[in-house]
Design a protein around this motif. Structure first.
Motif, mmCIF file in Angstrom:
data_model
loop_
_atom_site.group_PDB
_atom_site.id
_atom_site.type_symbol
_atom_site.label_atom_id
_atom_site.label_comp_id
_atom_site.label_asym_id
_atom_site.label_seq_id
_atom_site.Cartn_x
_atom_site.Cartn_y
_atom_site.Cartn_z
ATOM 1 N N ALA A 1 0.816 -1.215 0.000
ATOM 2 C CA ALA A 1 0.000 0.000 0.000
ATOM 3 C C ALA A 1 0.849 1.265 0.000
ATOM 4 C CB ALA A 1 -0.926 -0.003 1.208
ATOM 5 N N GLY A 2 0.427 2.227 -0.809
ATOM 6 C CA GLY A 2 1.048 3.543 -0.844
ATOM 7 C C GLY A 2 0.088 4.600 -0.343
ATOM 8 N N ARG A 3 0.511 5.870 -0.450
ATOM 9 C CA ARG A 3 -0.337 6.962 0.034
ATOM 10 C C ARG A 3 -1.572 7.142 -0.844
ATOM 11 N NH1 ARG A 3 4.855 8.984 0.784
ATOM 12 N NH2 ARG A 3 4.815 10.238 -1.121
ATOM 13 N N GLU A 4 -1.450 6.803 -2.131
ATOM 14 C CA GLU A 4 -2.580 6.916 -3.044
ATOM 15 C C GLU A 4 -2.705 5.638 -3.854
ATOM 16 O OE1 GLU A 4 -3.170 10.605 -5.286
ATOM 17 O OE2 GLU A 4 -1.388 11.398 -4.289
ATOM 18 N N ARG A 5 -3.939 5.351 -4.275
ATOM 19 C CA ARG A 5 -4.166 4.155 -5.084
ATOM 20 C C ARG A 5 -4.090 4.451 -6.577
ATOM 21 N NH1 ARG A 5 -6.176 -0.773 -3.435
ATOM 22 N NH2 ARG A 5 -6.828 -2.152 -5.113
ATOM 23 N N ALA A 6 -4.615 5.612 -6.974
ATOM 24 C CA ALA A 6 -4.612 5.974 -8.392
ATOM 25 C C ALA A 6 -3.186 6.222 -8.872
ATOM 26 C CB ALA A 6 -5.458 7.215 -8.619
ATOM 27 N N GLY A 7 -2.931 5.848 -10.125
ATOM 28 C CA GLY A 7 -1.582 6.009 -10.668
ATOM 29 C C GLY A 7 -0.601 4.998 -10.122
ATOM 30 N N ALA A 8 -1.098 3.827 -9.734
ATOM 31 C CA ALA A 8 -0.267 2.817 -9.096
ATOM 32 C C ALA A 8 0.833 2.318 -10.032
ATOM 33 C CB ALA A 8 -1.131 1.644 -8.642
ATOM 34 N N ARG A 9 1.867 1.770 -9.418
ATOM 35 C CA ARG A 9 2.982 1.170 -10.153
ATOM 36 C C ARG A 9 2.953 -0.344 -9.960
ATOM 37 N NH1 ARG A 9 7.135 5.656 -7.593
ATOM 38 N NH2 ARG A 9 6.923 7.209 -9.257
#
Length: 394
Positions: A62-70
Motif C-alpha cells: 500500500a502507498g499513500r494513493e491508489r490511483a496512478g499505481a505502479r
C-alpha cells in the motif's frame, strides 16, 4: 524532488529464494506448486495478495494513493516439453514448451509429470552411443524430431508406457542443474525467470523492513504463462499506470547486455518501451550510482507484451539481468540481481513525475512532451590548412 537512496538488499535471502525456486518444477502449464511457494513468501512478508483462476498472483504494497499505481512483474513459469508420441521403442517423442532449441535438450535429465505420478528420464538423440554408431552420432541433425526421452522404468514398447500411465500431453520438466559459485556467478537452466522472481521478493523484503510508505500503491505481479506469450494481461488493474517487467537480458555478441549491473531494454520485437518510464529507469540508475547499460532485443518479448497487445493503456519498461546463453545453459552474476533489486526499491519510493497518469482519461493539461530541438554542439575549430577542408575552412 526528494529521492530515497537504494535500500540494503539481503543478498543471502535473494540467493536462498532463487535456490528454492529452482528446486520447484514449473514449466508452463504446471505452475500450481511454485505459485503456492511464492504466496507463502508473501505471507511471510505480511503482504496481501490474490490469485486469478489459473494462479497468476497480484500482491499489493500500500502507498499513500491508489490511483496512478505502479507494478512490477516477473513470471514463475519456465521452459519445458510435452509428450507428443509414445514410440514403439518405448521412448517418448517431445515438443517444446516455449521457444528453445533441441540442441540444449540433448543430454538433459528430466521428469515426466504423469497424472498418476512422476517418472525420471533422459533426453537423447536416437543414435546416442558412439560404440554402436560411430561417427553417425556426430552427423545426426538437430531438432525436436531428432530427440527422444528415455524413461527410467521398464518400458520397452508403447504398451508398457501406457501401463506406466504415461500419456500423450504429459508435461516434462527439465532439471535446472544449478551451481552457485563463490565468485558470484550462477549457472543453471530456468534462471529465466526464477531469478526475476527472487529479485522482486528481495526488493519487497527491503521495502517492508524499511517501513517507508511509497507515494502510490505498488503491485507485485507474478505470471504463469509468459514463456508461451500470455504474460501480464490477466492481472492488471485500471489503477496501474506503469509496469516494470523484470526478466533476463540477452548477453551475446552483438548485444550490449552485461552480466553485471542493470541492463535496461529500450525496445524488443514488440517495439520501443515507454519513453518516459524507461528514461526514468536510466535517470534513477545515474542518480544512485547503479551500474547500467542499454540494449535492444531483436528476438524477445516479455510479460508486458501481452498486456499492450490486449489494449492495456499502461506505461511499460523492461529492466533485466544479463544472461549468457539464454534459454540454454544460462549464466548470470549476483551483482546484476542485487543491482536490479536496488533499482526496484528506488523506483518504488520515487516521486510521481506524471500526475496526469492517475486518471485513465484526461485532457491535454499535464500531458507529457518529448525533446526534439537540435542538440547544442561545441564549435569544432579546424586549421584552415587542413587538407580535407581546404579553402572551405576560411
Amino acid at each position: 524532488m526528494t529521492e530515497t537512496p537504494p535500500l540494503t538488499i539481503d543478498v543471502d535471502y535473494l540467493q536462498d529464494q532463487l535456490k528454492a525456486l529452482l528446486e520447484i518444477a514449473s514449466p508452463t502449464g504446471f505452475t500450481d506448486n511454485v505459485v503456492r511457494y511464492v504466496c507463502q513468501q508473501l505471507d511471510a512478508l505480511d503482504i496481501p495478495f490474490e490469485l486469478t483462476r489459473r494462479g497468476a498472483i497480484r500482491a499489493r504494497f500500500a502507498g499513500r494513493e491508489r490511483a496512478g499505481a505502479r507494478a512490477f512483474v516477473s513470471h514463475v513459469d519456465t521452459l519445458g516439453a510435452q509428450v507428443k508420441q509414445l514410440k514403439p521403442n518405448g521412448r517418448l517423442g517431445l515438443v517444446p514448451i516455449g521457444t528453445w532449441s533441441a540442441r540444449f535438450a540433448e543430454g538433459a535429465r528430466a521428469t515426466i509429470l504423469a497424472r498418476n505420478g512422476a517418472y525420471r528420464g533422459t533426453i537423447l538423440p536416437p543414435k546416442a552411443s558412439g560404440h554402436s554408431f560411430g561417427d553417425e552420432v556426430d552427423e545426426a541433425p538437430i531438432g525436436w524430431d531428432h530427440v527422444e526421452l528415455r524413461v527410467d522404468a521398464f518400458a520397452h514398447d508403447e504398451a508398457l508406457l501406457r501401463r506406466l500411465g504415461i500419456e500423450i500431453g504429459d508435461i516434462v520438466a527439465i532439471d535446472p542443474q544449478p551451481e552457485f559459485l563463490d565468485n558470484g556467478f550462477i549457472v543453471s537452466r530456468h534462471l529465466d525467470n526464477k531469478a526475476g522472481v527472487a529479485v522482486m521478493l528481495a526488493a519487497l523484503k527491503a521495502l517492508v523492513e524499511r517501513g517507508k510508505e511509497p507515494p502510490v500503491d505498488l503491485f507485485w505481479l507474478f505470471t504463469i504463462a509468459e514463456e508461451v506469450g500470455q504474460g501480464a494481461a490477466a492481472v492488471l488493474l485500471p489503477d496501474i499506470a506503469s509496469m516494470v517487467a523484470v526478466d533476463n537480458g540477452t548477453s551475446a555478441p552483438g548485444q550490449n547486455s552485461s552480466e553485471f549491473g542493470v541492463t535496461i531494454c529500450m525496445g524488443d520485437q514488440t517495439g520501443p518501451f515507454d519513453y518516459h518510464l524507461t528514461n526514468k529507469m536510466v535517470d534513477l540508475c545515474g542518480l544512485h550510482d547503479i551500474k547500467f547499460q542499454k540494449d535492444v532485443f531483436r528476438f524477445y518479448r516479455s510479460d508486458s507484451a501481452s498486456a499492450i497487445e490486449a489494449g492495456a493503456d499502461v506505461r511499460t519498461a523492461l529492466i533485466t539481468f544479463g544472461v549468457d546463453a539464454s534459454h540454454g545453459y544460462e549464466r548470470i552474476h549476483l551483482h546484476a540481481l542485487r543491482s536490479l533489486s536496488e533499482l526496484l526499491t528506488v523506483y518504488g519510493l520515487s516521486d510521481v513525475d506524471i500526475e496526469r497518469d492517475k486518471k485513465i482519461m484526461a485532457g491535454l493539461r499535464g500531458f507529457t512532451s518529448q525533446p526534439e530541438d537540435l542538440a547544442q554542439q561545441e564549435l569544432l575549430t579546424v586549421p584552415v590548412e587542413d587538407p580535407i577542408i581546404g579553402d572551405a575552412g576560411k
